[in-house]
Design a protein around this motif. Structure first.
Motif, PDB file in Angstrom:
ATOM      1  N   SER A 239       0.832  -1.213   0.000  1.00  0.00           N
ATOM      2  CA  SER A 239       0.000   0.000   0.000  1.00  0.00           C
ATOM      3  C   SER A 239       0.865   1.260   0.000  1.00  0.00           C
ATOM      4  CB  SER A 239      -0.922   0.019   1.223  1.00  0.00           C
ATOM      5  OG  SER A 239      -1.883  -0.988   1.119  1.00  0.00           O
ATOM      6  N   HIS A 240       1.917   1.243   0.802  1.00  0.00           N
ATOM      7  CA  HIS A 240       2.823   2.393   0.856  1.00  0.00           C
ATOM      8  C   HIS A 240       3.484   2.615  -0.509  1.00  0.00           C
ATOM      9  CE1 HIS A 240       5.706   5.261   2.404  1.00  0.00           C
ATOM     10  NE2 HIS A 240       6.670   4.535   1.846  1.00  0.00           N
ATOM     11  N   SER A 241       3.956   1.554  -1.121  1.00  0.00           N
ATOM     12  CA  SER A 241       4.589   1.666  -2.438  1.00  0.00           C
ATOM     13  C   SER A 241       3.601   2.151  -3.491  1.00  0.00           C
ATOM     14  CB  SER A 241       5.181   0.314  -2.860  1.00  0.00           C
ATOM     15  OG  SER A 241       6.277  -0.015  -2.047  1.00  0.00           O
ATOM     16  N   LEU A 242       2.381   1.629  -3.449  1.00  0.00           N
ATOM     17  CA  LEU A 242       1.362   2.039  -4.422  1.00  0.00           C
ATOM     18  C   LEU A 242       1.020   3.519  -4.276  1.00  0.00           C
ATOM     19  CD1 LEU A 242      -0.911  -1.105  -4.307  1.00  0.00           C
ATOM     20  CD2 LEU A 242       0.339  -0.262  -6.314  1.00  0.00           C
ATOM     21  N   ARG A 243       1.016   4.019  -3.062  1.00  0.00           N
ATOM     22  CA  ARG A 243       0.741   5.444  -2.831  1.00  0.00           C
ATOM     23  C   ARG A 243       1.815   6.298  -3.518  1.00  0.00           C
ATOM     24  NH1 ARG A 243      -0.969   4.947   1.827  1.00  0.00           N
ATOM     25  NH2 ARG A 243       1.006   4.682   2.902  1.00  0.00           N
ATOM     26  N   ILE A 244       3.053   5.886  -3.400  1.00  0.00           N
ATOM     27  CA  ILE A 244       4.153   6.609  -4.052  1.00  0.00           C
ATOM     28  C   ILE A 244       4.044   6.489  -5.572  1.00  0.00           C
ATOM     29  CG2 ILE A 244       6.662   6.615  -4.389  1.00  0.00           C
ATOM     30  CD1 ILE A 244       6.827   5.765  -1.368  1.00  0.00           C
ATOM     31  N   LEU A 245       3.774   5.293  -6.058  1.00  0.00           N
ATOM     32  CA  LEU A 245       3.645   5.075  -7.499  1.00  0.00           C
ATOM     33  C   LEU A 245       2.474   5.865  -8.084  1.00  0.00           C
ATOM     34  CD1 LEU A 245       4.359   1.239  -7.498  1.00  0.00           C
ATOM     35  CD2 LEU A 245       5.833   3.018  -8.496  1.00  0.00           C
TER      36      LEU A 245
ATOM     37  N   GLY B 155       1.378   8.698  -6.868  1.00  0.00           N
ATOM     38  CA  GLY B 155       1.786  10.098  -6.837  1.00  0.00           C
ATOM     39  C   GLY B 155       2.598  10.504  -8.045  1.00  0.00           C
ATOM     40  N   LEU B 156       3.315   9.563  -8.622  1.00  0.00           N
ATOM     41  CA  LEU B 156       4.106   9.825  -9.830  1.00  0.00           C
ATOM     42  C   LEU B 156       3.362   9.422 -11.103  1.00  0.00           C
ATOM     43  CD1 LEU B 156       7.611   8.699  -8.588  1.00  0.00           C
ATOM     44  CD2 LEU B 156       6.886  11.018  -9.157  1.00  0.00           C
ATOM     45  N   ARG B 157       2.101   9.037 -10.946  1.00  0.00           N
ATOM     46  CA  ARG B 157       1.254   8.629 -12.065  1.00  0.00           C
ATOM     47  C   ARG B 157       1.814   7.420 -12.810  1.00  0.00           C
ATOM     48  NH1 ARG B 157       0.641  13.791 -15.407  1.00  0.00           N
ATOM     49  NH2 ARG B 157       1.495  12.206 -16.710  1.00  0.00           N
ATOM     50  N   LEU B 158       2.432   6.510 -12.070  1.00  0.00           N
ATOM     51  CA  LEU B 158       2.918   5.270 -12.658  1.00  0.00           C
ATOM     52  C   LEU B 158       1.863   4.177 -12.566  1.00  0.00           C
ATOM     53  CD1 LEU B 158       6.566   5.381 -11.301  1.00  0.00           C
ATOM     54  CD2 LEU B 158       5.797   5.863 -13.626  1.00  0.00           C
ATOM     55  N   VAL B 159       1.019   4.242 -11.538  1.00  0.00           N
ATOM     56  CA  VAL B 159      -0.116   3.329 -11.408  1.00  0.00           C
ATOM     57  C   VAL B 159      -1.380   4.141 -11.140  1.00  0.00           C
ATOM     58  CG1 VAL B 159       1.297   1.427 -10.528  1.00  0.00           C
ATOM     59  CG2 VAL B 159       0.111   2.908  -8.924  1.00  0.00           C
ATOM     60  N   ARG B 160      -2.498   3.511 -11.392  1.00  0.00           N
ATOM     61  CA  ARG B 160      -3.801   4.126 -11.082  1.00  0.00           C
ATOM     62  C   ARG B 160      -4.645   3.090 -10.377  1.00  0.00           C
ATOM     63  NH1 ARG B 160      -5.560   4.479 -17.258  1.00  0.00           N
ATOM     64  NH2 ARG B 160      -5.678   2.269 -17.663  1.00  0.00           N
ATOM     65  N   ASN B 161      -5.728   3.563  -9.791  1.00  0.00           N
ATOM     66  CA  ASN B 161      -6.601   2.619  -9.100  1.00  0.00           C
ATOM     67  C   ASN B 161      -8.039   2.778  -9.564  1.00  0.00           C
ATOM     68  OD1 ASN B 161      -7.362   4.965  -7.830  1.00  0.00           O
ATOM     69  ND2 ASN B 161      -6.958   4.243  -5.770  1.00  0.00           N
ATOM     70  N   ARG B 162      -8.810   1.715  -9.302  1.00  0.00           N
ATOM     71  CA  ARG B 162     -10.227   1.677  -9.648  1.00  0.00           C
ATOM     72  C   ARG B 162     -10.935   0.974  -8.503  1.00  0.00           C
ATOM     73  NH1 ARG B 162     -13.471  -2.297 -11.529  1.00  0.00           N
ATOM     74  NH2 ARG B 162     -11.748  -3.760 -11.826  1.00  0.00           N
ATOM     75  N   ARG B 163     -11.965   1.626  -7.992  1.00  0.00           N
ATOM     76  CA  ARG B 163     -12.722   1.039  -6.891  1.00  0.00           C
ATOM     77  C   ARG B 163     -13.894   0.239  -7.454  1.00  0.00           C
ATOM     78  NH1 ARG B 163     -13.210   1.652  -1.514  1.00  0.00           N
ATOM     79  NH2 ARG B 163     -11.759   3.397  -1.431  1.00  0.00           N
ATOM     80  N   GLN B 164     -14.049  -0.968  -6.907  1.00  0.00           N
ATOM     81  CA  GLN B 164     -15.189  -1.820  -7.245  1.00  0.00           C
ATOM     82  C   GLN B 164     -15.742  -2.344  -5.931  1.00  0.00           C
ATOM     83  OE1 GLN B 164     -14.427  -4.820 -10.195  1.00  0.00           O
ATOM     84  NE2 GLN B 164     -16.245  -5.974  -9.656  1.00  0.00           N
ATOM     85  N   GLY B 165     -16.813  -1.744  -5.475  1.00  0.00           N
ATOM     86  CA  GLY B 165     -17.360  -2.101  -4.175  1.00  0.00           C
ATOM     87  C   GLY B 165     -16.373  -1.734  -3.083  1.00  0.00           C
TER      88      GLY B 165
ATOM     89  N   ILE C   3     -10.225  -2.204  -4.120  1.00  0.00           N
ATOM     90  CA  ILE C   3      -9.520  -1.243  -4.974  1.00  0.00           C
ATOM     91  C   ILE C   3      -8.532  -2.035  -5.810  1.00  0.00           C
ATOM     92  CG2 ILE C   3      -8.015   0.772  -5.075  1.00  0.00           C
ATOM     93  CD1 ILE C   3      -9.143   1.608  -2.353  1.00  0.00           C
ATOM     94  N   PHE C   4      -8.635  -1.884  -7.110  1.00  0.00           N
ATOM     95  CA  PHE C   4      -7.766  -2.582  -8.046  1.00  0.00           C
ATOM     96  C   PHE C   4      -6.756  -1.594  -8.627  1.00  0.00           C
ATOM     97  CE2 PHE C   4     -11.538  -5.115  -7.780  1.00  0.00           C
ATOM     98  CZ  PHE C   4     -11.071  -6.417  -7.828  1.00  0.00           C
ATOM     99  N   TYR C   5      -5.519  -2.049  -8.759  1.00  0.00           N
ATOM    100  CA  TYR C   5      -4.430  -1.222  -9.279  1.00  0.00           C
ATOM    101  C   TYR C   5      -3.962  -1.750 -10.622  1.00  0.00           C
ATOM    102  CZ  TYR C   5      -4.266   0.942  -4.728  1.00  0.00           C
ATOM    103  OH  TYR C   5      -4.605   1.644  -3.604  1.00  0.00           O
TER     104      TYR C   5
END
Length: 111
Positions: free
Chosen positions: A66-72, A74-84, A87-89
């Motif tokens: 989760s910490h790594s994904l937050r950083i990623l 922030g740099l627009r390297l990953v995005r997320n999508r909420r389904q119910g 949260i999918f990355y």
């Protein structure tokens, strides 16, 4: 005086040798230089995944992922999508996918 995002994108593209580009690119490479963050990005090349699956496949704690994904994000390297409640990355776009593929190609070349 603040600069809006479109002006910044135009500015970054118009002068690739300027310090803004160098700083942002260095930050991107610094983050991708971290093995855990790079492994997360490599895992997300093929499919979108929730934190628990990423953690399980990489043998990392959900907290670390989760910490790594937050950083990623922030740099627009990953995005997320909420389904119910989930949260999918996934990788943010094809640029990130190509950057990783080119890097892999480079290190796999025989000299």
């Amino acid at each position: 005086m603040s600069i809006n995002e479109n002006e910044m994108k135009t500015d970054l593209r118009s002068d690739r040798g300027n310090s803004k580009v160098a700083i942002r690119l260095a930050e991107t490479f610094r983050v991708l230089g971290d093995t855990s963050k790079l492994r997360i990005c490599m895992l997300l090349q093929d499919s979108e995944l929730p934190v628990c699956k990423i953690a399980g496949q990489l043998g990392l704690s959900e907290s670390a992922v989760s910490h790594s994904l937050r950083i990623l994000r922030g740099l627009r390297l990953v995005r997320n999508r909420r389904q119910g409640r989930n949260i999918f990355y996934s990788l943010d776009d094809d640029h990130v996918r190509r950057l990783i593929a080119i890097g892999c190609e480079h290190v796999e070349e025989e000299t």
